[in-house]
Design an enzyme around this catalytic site. Sequence first.
Site, PDB file in Angstrom:
ATOM      1  N   THR A  44       0.853  -1.187   0.000  1.00 57.80           N
ATOM      2  CA  THR A  44       0.000   0.000   0.000  1.00 57.80           C
ATOM      3  C   THR A  44       0.889   1.236   0.000  1.00 57.80           C
ATOM      4  OG1 THR A  44      -0.109   0.289   2.406  1.00 57.80           O
ATOM      5  CG2 THR A  44      -1.691  -1.249   1.415  1.00 57.80           C
ATOM      6  N   ILE A 108       2.535  -1.215   5.104  1.00 54.44           N
ATOM      7  CA  ILE A 108       1.909   0.072   5.400  1.00 54.44           C
ATOM      8  C   ILE A 108       3.005   1.114   5.538  1.00 54.44           C
ATOM      9  CG2 ILE A 108       1.842  -0.435   7.888  1.00 54.44           C
ATOM     10  CD1 ILE A 108      -0.740   1.282   7.989  1.00 54.44           C
ATOM     11  N   ILE A 139       6.621  -2.428   7.528  1.00 49.89           N
ATOM     12  CA  ILE A 139       6.529  -0.972   7.572  1.00 49.89           C
ATOM     13  C   ILE A 139       7.341  -0.396   6.419  1.00 49.89           C
ATOM     14  CG2 ILE A 139       6.824   1.087   8.968  1.00 49.89           C
ATOM     15  CD1 ILE A 139       4.842  -1.054  10.102  1.00 49.89           C
ATOM     16  N   LYS A 140       6.686   0.427   5.600  1.00 50.82           N
ATOM     17  CA  LYS A 140       7.363   1.020   4.444  1.00 50.82           C
ATOM     18  C   LYS A 140       8.030   2.325   4.844  1.00 50.82           C
ATOM     19  CE  LYS A 140       5.654   0.824   0.234  1.00 50.82           C
ATOM     20  NZ  LYS A 140       4.718   0.993  -0.906  1.00 50.82           N
ATOM     21  N   ILE A 141       9.303   2.427   4.514  1.00 49.41           N
ATOM     22  CA  ILE A 141      10.098   3.621   4.808  1.00 49.41           C
ATOM     23  C   ILE A 141      10.778   4.078   3.520  1.00 49.41           C
ATOM     24  CG2 ILE A 141      12.062   4.540   6.102  1.00 49.41           C
ATOM     25  CD1 ILE A 141      11.457   2.502   8.298  1.00 49.41           C
TER      26      ILE A 141
END
Length: 369
Positions: A44, A108, A139-141
């Site tokens: 996402t 996310i 977790i998207k960074i």
Amino acid sequence: MTESTQQLSAAGVSIWLDDLSRNRIESGELAGLIGTHDVVGVTTNPTIFAGAIGGGVGYGGRIADCAARGLDADATIVELTTSDVADACDVFADVFRSTGGRDGRVSIEVEPGLARDTAGTVAQARELWRRVDRPNAMIKIPATVEGLEAIAETIAAGISVNVTLIFSLERYREVINAYLTGLERARAAGHDLAGIRSVASFFVSRVDTEIDGRLRALGTPEAEALTGRAGVANARLAYEVFAQSFASERAQQLLGLGAHPQRPLWASTGVKDPALPDTLYVAELVASDVVNTMPEATLRAYADHGETRGDTISGTFLEANQLLNDIDAQGIDYAEVTALLEREGLEKFDASWTQLQDTVARALAEAAE
């Protein structure tokens, strides 16, 4: 399951869907794609959630509940998105177990406004991980300069990370270094390295869009002959960086302690130029240990007429490097292009986030009336 997606998976490509919504979850469509199209994960981003929540389907009651609880737009966004991701993680729980944690992942992203804020990114990564509370979340960074230390610190905390918005080979090497640094810190902190996973999202079609526009502006046959090829070449060289980096003594030591390689993930795989084959960024980027996250249109196109020809990356590195050299010889600066694409990517996500805030604020106001 379609023959085309079966063959792609058998060739070593994990198929992830680049989309998520409450409707996909509650209708059973997301679960159905696991069986029919071999989808084994979801990504996402702020644009996806802006479209999903802005569309309104499935969110009215939950927004009304948030309004009744007095939540503002930002808190409501976190409530809605983490709930969607947690529920999607549950949809993929069997995939997660059957693949030993390799797949069944749902990503996310931290708020785009934190992309230049290392400490803020780490804090929100921890909070999102806590709120989703599923082992198969990621977790998207963003891979900004400031994001590199945030990636290392988040991995060090034992949190799985999807590193996003990677365009250049130099930045990709820095991302791998951040991942390995994070694993070293995680081990020192007593975390089980086997429980930490990461992917590195290397963007493809946007590279072609920017470089092809510059090539066509030159108006020469030599420049035109180079169009539609830079994105694939760049990604293939990224795979070479991946293979070399995880064969290093440093990486092998960590893998020997139970860690996993940080797999390359091909992102931005929807073809933007209608003159190019609609399955280009799937068929030409097949190799073991990669993920391809596809928008629905690309997924369905590949399922319908995609052709898997085995490994289409290994053995192409000299040719890919020569192509980028030929583009450079046309006066197109690779470093300038990739830096521009990173800035534009962040600006697009910022705009999507603002749109999402405005949409949710209006919905909260309407629910409170």
